[in-house]
Design a protein around this motif. Structure first.
Motif, short mmCIF file in Angstrom:
data_model
loop_
_atom_site.label_atom_id
_atom_site.label_comp_id
_atom_site.label_asym_id
_atom_site.label_seq_id
_atom_site.Cartn_x
_atom_site.Cartn_y
_atom_site.Cartn_z
N PHE A 131 0.78 -1.18 0.03
CA PHE A 131 0.10 0.00 0.01
C PHE A 131 0.82 1.23 0.10
O PHE A 131 0.57 2.30 -0.51
N ALA A 132 2.12 1.27 0.69
CA ALA A 132 2.84 2.35 0.72
C ALA A 132 3.52 2.53 -0.48
O ALA A 132 3.67 3.91 -0.97
N ILE A 133 3.89 1.53 -1.21
CA ILE A 133 4.58 1.55 -2.56
C ILE A 133 3.46 2.28 -3.42
O ILE A 133 3.96 3.06 -4.30
N PHE A 134 2.19 1.75 -3.48
CA PHE A 134 1.27 2.25 -4.27
C PHE A 134 0.98 3.81 -4.19
O PHE A 134 0.83 4.57 -5.09
N VAL A 135 0.81 4.34 -3.08
CA VAL A 135 0.48 5.50 -2.62
C VAL A 135 1.74 6.74 -3.27
O VAL A 135 1.49 7.54 -3.80
N VAL A 136 3.00 6.21 -2.82
CA VAL A 136 4.14 6.81 -2.97
C VAL A 136 4.18 6.97 -4.63
O VAL A 136 4.57 8.09 -5.42
N THR A 137 4.18 5.94 -5.11
CA THR A 137 4.37 5.84 -6.77
C THR A 137 3.37 6.77 -7.44
O THR A 137 3.50 7.51 -8.44
N TRP A 138 2.07 6.69 -6.94
CA TRP A 138 0.92 7.05 -7.82
C TRP A 138 1.17 8.71 -7.34
O TRP A 138 1.16 9.45 -8.55
N ILE A 139 1.40 9.14 -6.33
CA ILE A 139 1.49 10.61 -6.05
C ILE A 139 2.85 11.29 -6.48
O ILE A 139 2.87 12.50 -7.31
N GLY A 140 3.70 10.40 -6.67
CA GLY A 140 5.03 10.89 -7.23
C GLY A 140 5.07 11.08 -8.79
O GLY A 140 5.45 11.99 -9.40
N LEU A 141 4.62 10.12 -9.42
CA LEU A 141 4.11 10.12 -10.86
C LEU A 141 3.36 11.20 -11.30
O LEU A 141 3.29 11.84 -12.23
N ALA A 142 2.32 11.43 -10.48
CA ALA A 142 1.10 12.35 -10.79
C ALA A 142 1.87 13.84 -10.57
O ALA A 142 1.75 14.69 -11.66
N ILE A 143 2.77 13.81 -9.50
CA ILE A 143 3.52 15.13 -9.62
C ILE A 143 4.31 15.57 -10.63
O ILE A 143 4.48 16.62 -11.28
N LEU A 154 12.46 8.53 -8.79
CA LEU A 154 11.42 8.18 -8.01
C LEU A 154 11.50 6.62 -7.40
O LEU A 154 11.30 6.20 -6.51
N PHE A 155 11.65 5.88 -8.66
CA PHE A 155 11.85 4.44 -8.57
C PHE A 155 12.86 3.97 -7.72
O PHE A 155 12.64 3.28 -6.84
N LEU A 156 14.03 4.95 -7.76
CA LEU A 156 15.05 4.39 -6.78
C LEU A 156 14.87 4.79 -5.49
O LEU A 156 15.09 4.08 -4.57
N GLY A 157 13.99 6.02 -5.22
CA GLY A 157 13.64 6.32 -4.00
C GLY A 157 12.58 5.58 -3.43
O GLY A 157 12.87 4.97 -2.14
N VAL A 158 11.81 4.93 -4.11
CA VAL A 158 10.52 4.07 -3.86
C VAL A 158 11.27 2.65 -3.30
O VAL A 158 11.29 2.16 -2.30
N HIS A 159 12.05 2.24 -4.22
CA HIS A 159 13.03 0.86 -3.86
C HIS A 159 13.92 1.15 -2.70
O HIS A 159 13.76 0.11 -1.99
#
Length: 374
Positions: A240-252, A301-306
């Motif tokens: 759930f955390a990966i989904f939220v961070v990736t979604w918001i980051g890519l939207a920004i 963003l992918f590196l940060g999420v990973h």
């Protein structure tokens, strides 16, 4: 000292029994391996249902700490909440998800075609790729002339063959869809059935074990259940955390299809290491159409999420659930992925968790028995 004939005969009988029992054991072990090999998909499907039951049971137990209600009623409440959430997402974002998934698919296909053209221009043979529309060739310029089109009308046999191919592909698509939906319902049914009466199936499993080994098996089964419960709760929170961070980051950043990209990143987060790499590749491919700045931002963003998953979420949420070395886990994933495909790749971690619980139990018993023997 002379050995009597009776002792020799008894020794021969014991040796014969040992050979016979050993041979039977080898045959049974080979039969179990053959059964697991030929029915691997079914066994993985049942195991997925067991994991769903463990997850539902874990959420039901967590709810029991807040609301002292009977287990069936708490399970019904958990199922209703999950069904409402799934229905709400489908109702509110179903059209958006479908549109973004279609646009994402077209974007990735276009980027792959551009990548193929780039390789062709630099003299790299890409004939083994099937990314272009090779079937659109007509005359020398790619457009069929009127005379060519009229002089090469398809025959009745060609039309019949094409119709048969279309019907065959349609049936394959329908069978694949029915199979996927059927597997989903099987997993849901097994998960609900196991979660509704977990003690019944636990006691039934223990009843199959010989009485002398039942106490030891009970401890192992309970430890496996506790380990899988803790891991699944931590895994759901991580996804759930990966989904939220990736979604918001890519939207920004402004990447089209940010919601569906966040969904796929969260779902692929269930597969450690390999899932993160696949999710990152999809994100980078989808961001290429937005320019190099957006692509670089999406990659960062992918590196940060990973990094967040590997160094923050996993140590905090799963430090009490699993402690498996990354290289061991990755090697086991590759082995099961090559042998059993996507099933083995997705379920490698929970299977390895079960093996680790069993190994740790026997190792602790041997360590405790060593000082006593000394």
């Amino acid at each position: 000292m002379a050995v009597s004939n009776d002792e020799r005969l008894q020794a021969r009988i014991d040796l014969a029994w040992a050979i016979a029992i050993g041979g039977i054991g080898v045959v049974l072990f080979a039969a179990v391996l053959m059964f697991a090999w030929y029915f691997a998909a079914t066994l993985f499907l049942i195991f997925t249902g067991v994991l769903l039951a463990v997850a539902l049971n874990a959420m039901t137990n967590r709810l029991g700490r807040l609301i002292p209600l009977p287990h069936p009623l708490r399970l019904a409440m958990v199922c209703v909440v999950l069904a409402v959430l799934a229905s709400g997402v489908s109702y509110l974002g179903g059209a958006t998800i479908a549109q973004q998934a279609s646009a994402l698919s077209d974007t990735i296909k276009g980027q792959l075609v551009h990548f193929k053209s780039f390789l062709d221009k630099n003299g790299i043979d890409t004939s083994y790729f099937d990314l272009g529309n090779s079937g659109d060739k007509g005359g020398p310029s790619g457009t069929p002339t009127g005379a060519g089109a009229s002089s090469h009308l398809p025959s009745a046999g060609t039309i019949a063959s094409s119709g048969g191919a279309i019907v065959s592909q349609t049936f394959k698509l329908l069978l694949g869809t029915v199979g996927a939906v059927g597997n989903l319902f099987i997993v849901l049914f097994l998960g609900l059935a196991f979660a509704a009466q977990p003690s019944v199936y636990r006691n039934g499993l223990l009843f199959l074990v010989p009485a002398k080994q039942r106490a030891r098996t009970t401890v192992i089964v309970d430890r496996i259940g506790e380990t899988l419960e803790r891991w699944l709760i931590a895994q759901i929170a991580t996804m759930f955390a990966i989904f939220v961070v990736t979604w918001i980051g890519l939207a920004i950043i402004g990447i089209p299809g940010s919601f569906i990209l966040g969904v796929q990143a969260g779902l692929l987060g269930f597969i450690p290491t390999v899932g993160a790499l696949i999710a990152g590749l999809i994100v980078v491919l989808a961001s290429l159409s937005s320019g190099w700045i957006a692509t670089l931002s999406a990659f960062l963003l992918f590196l940060g999420v990973h990094a967040m998953e590997s160094y923050v979420l996993t140590p905090l949420l799963q430090r009490q659930a699993l402690d498996i070395p990354p290289a061991t886990l990755f090697a086991f994933q590759i082995l099961l992925g090559v042998v059993f495909g996507i099933w083995g790749l997705a379920l490698a971690l929970p299977m390895m968790a079960i093996a680790k619980v069993i190994i740790d139990y026997f190792k602790s018993n041997e360590t405790a028995a060593a000082p006593a023997a000394a």
